[in-house]
Design a protein around this motif. Structure first.
Motif, PDB file in Angstrom:
ATOM      1  N   GLY A  74       0.794  -1.224   0.000  1.00  0.00           N
ATOM      2  CA  GLY A  74       0.000   0.000   0.000  1.00  0.00           C
ATOM      3  C   GLY A  74       0.824   1.270   0.000  1.00  0.00           C
ATOM      4  N   ARG A  75       2.136   1.149   0.144  1.00  0.00           N
ATOM      5  CA  ARG A  75       3.015   2.319   0.171  1.00  0.00           C
ATOM      6  C   ARG A  75       3.765   2.497  -1.150  1.00  0.00           C
ATOM      7  N   ALA A  76       3.304   1.818  -2.182  1.00  0.00           N
ATOM      8  CA  ALA A  76       3.972   1.902  -3.481  1.00  0.00           C
ATOM      9  C   ALA A  76       4.123   3.356  -3.898  1.00  0.00           C
ATOM     10  N   GLY A  77       5.240   3.654  -4.555  1.00  0.00           N
ATOM     11  CA  GLY A  77       5.542   5.024  -4.958  1.00  0.00           C
ATOM     12  C   GLY A  77       6.616   5.659  -4.110  1.00  0.00           C
ATOM     13  N   ASP A  78       6.804   5.140  -2.885  1.00  0.00           N
ATOM     14  CA  ASP A  78       7.914   5.553  -2.032  1.00  0.00           C
ATOM     15  C   ASP A  78       9.113   4.670  -2.407  1.00  0.00           C
ATOM     16  N   PRO A  79      10.302   5.250  -2.619  1.00  0.00           N
ATOM     17  CA  PRO A  79      11.444   4.446  -3.069  1.00  0.00           C
ATOM     18  C   PRO A  79      11.770   3.260  -2.158  1.00  0.00           C
ATOM     19  N   PHE A  80      11.690   3.466  -0.831  1.00  0.00           N
ATOM     20  CA  PHE A  80      11.989   2.375   0.095  1.00  0.00           C
ATOM     21  C   PHE A  80      10.931   1.285  -0.025  1.00  0.00           C
ATOM     22  N   ALA A  81       9.660   1.675  -0.060  1.00  0.00           N
ATOM     23  CA  ALA A  81       8.583   0.698  -0.198  1.00  0.00           C
ATOM     24  C   ALA A  81       8.698  -0.044  -1.521  1.00  0.00           C
ATOM     25  N   ASP A  82       9.039   0.677  -2.581  1.00  0.00           N
ATOM     26  CA  ASP A  82       9.190   0.031  -3.884  1.00  0.00           C
ATOM     27  C   ASP A  82      10.296  -1.018  -3.850  1.00  0.00           C
ATOM     28  N   ARG A  83      11.365  -0.725  -3.121  1.00  0.00           N
ATOM     29  CA  ARG A  83      12.458  -1.716  -2.981  1.00  0.00           C
ATOM     30  C   ARG A  83      11.974  -2.932  -2.203  1.00  0.00           C
ATOM     31  N   MET A  84      11.277  -2.714  -1.096  1.00  0.00           N
ATOM     32  CA  MET A  84      10.743  -3.829  -0.307  1.00  0.00           C
ATOM     33  C   MET A  84       9.810  -4.689  -1.156  1.00  0.00           C
ATOM     34  N   ASN A  85       8.965  -4.048  -1.932  1.00  0.00           N
ATOM     35  CA  ASN A  85       7.999  -4.783  -2.739  1.00  0.00           C
ATOM     36  C   ASN A  85       8.661  -5.548  -3.879  1.00  0.00           C
ATOM     37  N   ALA A  86       9.736  -5.001  -4.443  1.00  0.00           N
ATOM     38  CA  ALA A  86      10.370  -5.615  -5.614  1.00  0.00           C
ATOM     39  C   ALA A  86      11.300  -6.777  -5.258  1.00  0.00           C
ATOM     40  N   LEU A  87      11.871  -6.755  -4.050  1.00  0.00           N
ATOM     41  CA  LEU A  87      12.829  -7.799  -3.676  1.00  0.00           C
ATOM     42  C   LEU A  87      12.170  -9.181  -3.658  1.00  0.00           C
ATOM     43  N   PRO A  88      12.907 -10.225  -4.045  1.00  0.00           N
ATOM     44  CA  PRO A  88      12.405 -11.590  -3.833  1.00  0.00           C
ATOM     45  C   PRO A  88      12.231 -11.827  -2.334  1.00  0.00           C
ATOM     46  N   LYS A  89      11.175 -12.552  -1.985  1.00  0.00           N
ATOM     47  CA  LYS A  89      10.865 -12.802  -0.583  1.00  0.00           C
ATOM     48  C   LYS A  89      10.602 -14.294  -0.371  1.00  0.00           C
ATOM     49  N   TYR A  90      11.061 -14.786   0.774  1.00  0.00           N
ATOM     50  CA  TYR A  90      10.784 -16.159   1.195  1.00  0.00           C
ATOM     51  C   TYR A  90      10.054 -16.093   2.521  1.00  0.00           C
TER      52      TYR A  90
END
Length: 198
Positions: A74-90
């Protein structure tokens, strides 16, 4: 990959619910959000940003993953949030189904195969596999000798009880302090690495 643990932690060793009052009330925990008064953008924010900027993937226990998955998209558009969202996650889970992995780029490691699954990811090429929160998972990683770096942000507060990351198996594990910085609010950001051969 290197497994890097990054934790907000009280002086009495609690990692439970540093982010908000309702984040995790297990066991009647009533001090959620305890880290907020000590957060500053330069030292604490800088340490958090540094660990995420070096991450090539994120690793979570189920509960922390669900909290993060409910917040970051829900925080898309913020550079930090975009990085969190884009990273592969396990996410390690016995209960989540693949159809519930709604946070972008998430792969489930079945709970019954957690250690073997994490070892396989750790042995793959790449940079840092970062773990935040996830105290049950972190205890397992420490117990199994799977932690390559432990970054702790000690907040100058006693919480009086709650979840911790420390194994209670009687094992002696020696760590080397490789860096430390202190904020004006008294937060100590300390980075440790295991000492082998002791």
């Amino acid at each position: 990959m290197r497994i890097v643990i990054s934790e907000f932690i009280s002086l009495d060793g609690v990692v439970q619910a540093p982010g908000g009052p309702e984040e995790d009330t297990d066991g009647g925990f009533a001090n959620g959000g305890w880290s907020h008064p000590f957060f500053d953008p330069e030292v604490v924010g800088g340490a958090f940003d540094d660990v995420v900027s070096k991450a090539e993937a994120l690793l979570f226990g189920r509960r922390t993953w669900q909290t993060m998955a409910g917040a970051w998209p829900g925080r898309a558009g913020d550079p930090f949030a975009d990085r969190m969202n884009a990273l592969p996650k396990y996410v390690v889970s016995r209960t989540l189904g693949d159809d519930e992995l709604t946070w972008e780029n998430t792969t489930r490691i079945p709970g019954a195969e957690a250690v073997a699954g994490i070892r396989k990811v750790r042995e793959s090429d790449g940079g840092d596999l970062v773990v935040m929160g996830s105290p049950t998972l972190v205890r397992t990683l420490l117990s199994e000798g799977l932690v390559d770096e432990l970054r702790r942000m000690f907040m100058p507060v006693l919480v009086g009880g709650g979840k911790t990351i420390f194994p209670e198996d009687g094992g002696l594990r020696t760590l080397e302090l490789v860096s430390t910085v202190t904020s004006d609010a008294g937060v100590h950001v300390c980075t440790y690495r295991p000492v082998t051969g002791r």
